[in-house]
Scaffold this motif. Structure first.
Motif, PDB file in Angstrom:
ATOM      1  N   ARG A  77      39.809  33.004  43.009  1.00  0.00           N
ATOM      2  CA  ARG A  77      40.191  32.377  41.758  1.00  0.00           C
ATOM      3  C   ARG A  77      40.451  30.939  41.848  1.00  0.00           C
ATOM      4  NH1 ARG A  77      42.816  36.809  38.694  1.00  0.00           N
ATOM      5  NH2 ARG A  77      43.729  35.045  37.472  1.00  0.00           N
ATOM      6  N   VAL A  78      39.966  30.531  42.817  1.00  0.00           N
ATOM      7  CA  VAL A  78      39.666  28.872  42.823  1.00  0.00           C
ATOM      8  C   VAL A  78      39.052  28.226  41.732  1.00  0.00           C
ATOM      9  CG1 VAL A  78      37.969  28.567  44.404  1.00  0.00           C
ATOM     10  CG2 VAL A  78      39.485  26.849  44.263  1.00  0.00           C
ATOM     11  N   HIS A  79      38.118  29.333  41.253  1.00  0.00           N
ATOM     12  CA  HIS A  79      37.198  29.019  40.207  1.00  0.00           C
ATOM     13  C   HIS A  79      38.070  29.414  38.950  1.00  0.00           C
ATOM     14  CE1 HIS A  79      34.048  28.557  42.751  1.00  0.00           C
ATOM     15  NE2 HIS A  79      34.232  29.877  43.280  1.00  0.00           N
ATOM     16  N   LEU A  80      38.681  28.481  38.257  1.00  0.00           N
ATOM     17  CA  LEU A  80      39.382  28.701  37.297  1.00  0.00           C
ATOM     18  C   LEU A  80      39.123  29.577  35.932  1.00  0.00           C
ATOM     19  CD1 LEU A  80      41.398  25.283  36.890  1.00  0.00           C
ATOM     20  CD2 LEU A  80      41.772  27.222  38.528  1.00  0.00           C
ATOM     21  N   GLN A  81      37.845  29.262  35.670  1.00  0.00           N
ATOM     22  CA  GLN A  81      37.039  30.078  34.566  1.00  0.00           C
ATOM     23  C   GLN A  81      36.860  31.627  34.875  1.00  0.00           C
ATOM     24  OE1 GLN A  81      35.570  28.324  36.656  1.00  0.00           O
ATOM     25  NE2 GLN A  81      33.514  29.165  36.929  1.00  0.00           N
ATOM     26  N   LYS A  82      37.002  32.428  36.020  1.00  0.00           N
ATOM     27  CA  LYS A  82      36.534  33.251  36.197  1.00  0.00           C
ATOM     28  C   LYS A  82      37.548  34.165  35.794  1.00  0.00           C
ATOM     29  CE  LYS A  82      32.556  32.669  39.253  1.00  0.00           C
ATOM     30  NZ  LYS A  82      32.080  33.021  40.615  1.00  0.00           N
ATOM     31  N   VAL A  83      37.681  34.634  34.672  1.00  0.00           N
ATOM     32  CA  VAL A  83      38.897  35.784  34.405  1.00  0.00           C
ATOM     33  C   VAL A  83      38.495  36.776  33.692  1.00  0.00           C
ATOM     34  CG1 VAL A  83      40.549  34.011  34.373  1.00  0.00           C
ATOM     35  CG2 VAL A  83      39.429  34.542  31.997  1.00  0.00           C
ATOM     36  N   GLU A  84      39.057  38.001  33.669  1.00  0.00           N
ATOM     37  CA  GLU A  84      38.576  39.220  33.019  1.00  0.00           C
ATOM     38  C   GLU A  84      38.969  39.282  31.410  1.00  0.00           C
ATOM     39  OE1 GLU A  84      36.610  41.158  34.289  1.00  0.00           O
ATOM     40  OE2 GLU A  84      36.377  40.169  36.388  1.00  0.00           O
ATOM     41  N   ASP A  85      40.341  39.095  31.188  1.00  0.00           N
ATOM     42  CA  ASP A  85      40.922  39.056  29.833  1.00  0.00           C
ATOM     43  C   ASP A  85      42.093  38.001  29.778  1.00  0.00           C
ATOM     44  OD1 ASP A  85      43.351  40.229  30.837  1.00  0.00           O
ATOM     45  OD2 ASP A  85      42.234  41.930  31.371  1.00  0.00           O
ATOM     46  N   ARG A  86      42.791  37.875  28.646  1.00  0.00           N
ATOM     47  CA  ARG A  86      43.766  36.942  28.247  1.00  0.00           C
ATOM     48  C   ARG A  86      45.045  37.034  29.285  1.00  0.00           C
ATOM     49  NH1 ARG A  86      48.017  38.398  25.339  1.00  0.00           N
ATOM     50  NH2 ARG A  86      48.113  40.578  24.926  1.00  0.00           N
ATOM     51  N   LEU A  87      45.136  38.209  30.013  1.00  0.00           N
ATOM     52  CA  LEU A  87      46.324  38.151  30.946  1.00  0.00           C
ATOM     53  C   LEU A  87      45.901  37.934  32.505  1.00  0.00           C
ATOM     54  CD1 LEU A  87      48.022  41.337  29.450  1.00  0.00           C
ATOM     55  CD2 LEU A  87      48.855  38.985  28.968  1.00  0.00           C
ATOM     56  N   ASP A  88      44.653  37.724  32.366  1.00  0.00           N
ATOM     57  CA  ASP A  88      44.209  37.596  34.035  1.00  0.00           C
ATOM     58  C   ASP A  88      44.131  36.078  34.395  1.00  0.00           C
ATOM     59  OD1 ASP A  88      43.001  38.153  36.426  1.00  0.00           O
ATOM     60  OD2 ASP A  88      40.874  37.912  35.547  1.00  0.00           O
ATOM     61  N   HIS A  89      45.500  35.604  34.553  1.00  0.00           N
ATOM     62  CA  HIS A  89      45.539  34.348  34.820  1.00  0.00           C
ATOM     63  C   HIS A  89      46.410  34.272  36.174  1.00  0.00           C
ATOM     64  CE1 HIS A  89      49.426  34.658  33.061  1.00  0.00           C
ATOM     65  NE2 HIS A  89      48.843  35.044  31.852  1.00  0.00           N
ATOM     66  N   ASP A  90      46.514  32.999  36.917  1.00  0.00           N
ATOM     67  CA  ASP A  90      47.208  32.936  38.069  1.00  0.00           C
ATOM     68  C   ASP A  90      48.701  33.425  38.188  1.00  0.00           C
ATOM     69  OD1 ASP A  90      44.972  31.736  39.074  1.00  0.00           O
ATOM     70  OD2 ASP A  90      45.543  29.689  38.809  1.00  0.00           O
ATOM     71  N   ASN A 146      50.115  35.647  36.738  1.00  0.00           N
ATOM     72  CA  ASN A 146      49.958  37.185  37.048  1.00  0.00           C
ATOM     73  C   ASN A 146      49.396  37.739  38.399  1.00  0.00           C
ATOM     74  OD1 ASN A 146      51.452  37.745  34.868  1.00  0.00           O
ATOM     75  ND2 ASN A 146      49.578  37.980  33.419  1.00  0.00           N
ATOM     76  N   ALA A 147      48.905  36.667  39.028  1.00  0.00           N
ATOM     77  CA  ALA A 147      48.109  37.186  40.105  1.00  0.00           C
ATOM     78  C   ALA A 147      48.593  36.812  41.607  1.00  0.00           C
ATOM     79  CB  ALA A 147      46.649  36.491  40.340  1.00  0.00           C
ATOM     80  N   PHE A 148      49.477  35.595  41.549  1.00  0.00           N
ATOM     81  CA  PHE A 148      50.045  35.182  42.795  1.00  0.00           C
ATOM     82  C   PHE A 148      51.750  35.230  42.684  1.00  0.00           C
ATOM     83  CE2 PHE A 148      46.145  32.962  42.449  1.00  0.00           C
ATOM     84  CZ  PHE A 148      45.412  33.079  43.562  1.00  0.00           C
ATOM     85  N   ASN A 149      52.049  35.911  43.688  1.00  0.00           N
ATOM     86  CA  ASN A 149      53.721  36.093  43.805  1.00  0.00           C
ATOM     87  C   ASN A 149      53.957  36.120  45.325  1.00  0.00           C
ATOM     88  OD1 ASN A 149      52.980  38.634  44.780  1.00  0.00           O
ATOM     89  ND2 ASN A 149      52.865  39.431  42.612  1.00  0.00           N
TER      90      ASN A 149
END
Length: 238
Positions: free
Chosen positions: A179-192, A194-197
């Protein structure tokens, strides 16, 4: 007071703390001595240095996460940096181990390009045939990605001598590292956000501790002790 037990506030310019009174991570030279590397592998000296720098940064990130009151977004981005840096450390080690054991993929074929036939029909389908032209050459190493390295080490448990459950976890963390590649997302909720905790951070730290404290990787496991808290079930984020 040991340097690594000094508070993060000792780094603030307003405190004007003297050098000897500031927090500082484990010395680069100490980390360099900590890694068991095959120095006959090309660029191993540079790898040793990069591993040491990255470990200092991981110590710094642990210090920030432990002692600073952060907004949720900034905390999330720190965890992302932690995962990206941690996986980079492991990837560097894996490259050295795989090459040292002769498990690196090679080829004796070089592509000269492809040719394409005219469109034709196959039953009711339109098809185009592409042909790759290859020539025989001297053996050379192929490019390998982190996923391939993990799969090789999973087949050769003796290389790391860690719990086999490490490998599926590594595969999950590898996907997050990408996910260091910021543009590689699956949908509008697939952002950092929601991915890192904290759970991801703890998992990354636990994997790092297990691998870096292995006798196959280090003769000085005490230098990675700051990661051990990530293996404690009672360790939580405030």
């Amino acid at each position: 007071m040991p340097a690594n037990s000094k508070p993060f506030s000792s780094l603030l310019k307003v405190t004007n703390a003297q050098t000897q009174d500031r927090w500082y991570p484990t010395a680069v030279d100490t980390y360099k001595l900590s890694f068991v590397l095959d120095m006959s592998i090309e660029n191993s000296e540079a790898l040793r240095s990069n591993l040491a720098y990255s470990m200092q940064y991981l110590e710094f990130l642990e210090k920030e996460i432990e002692e600073l009151k952060l907004s949720d977004v900034i905390y999330t981005m720190l965890v992302k940096s932690y995962v990206v840096t941690g996986m980079s450390v492991l990837e560097g080690l894996f490259v050295n181990i795989v090459k040292s054991n002769g498990w690196w993929k090679t080829s004796t074929l070089e592509s000269l390009g492809t040719t394409q036939a005219n469109e034709t029909r196959f039953g009711t389908e339109k098809i185009i045939v592409k042909t790759e032209l290859l020539k025989k050459v001297d053996e050379y190493p192929l490019q390998m990605n982190l996923d391939e390295l993990i799969k090789i080490l999973e087949r050769h448990h003796q290389a790391l001598q860690v719990n086999h459950l490490v490998y599926p976890t590594l595969k999950r963390l590898k996907d997050l590292r990408n996910r260091v590649h910021l543009q590689k997302v699956e949908d509008r909720l697939d952002h950092d956000y929601n991915a890192f905790n904290f759970s991801v951070k703890k998992e990354m730290g636990g994997i790092l501790y297990e691998i870096l404290s292995s006798p196959m990787v280090t003769r000085l496991p005490q230098n990675f002790e700051f990661l051990k808290k990530n293996t404690d079930e009672a360790y939580t984020h405030d």
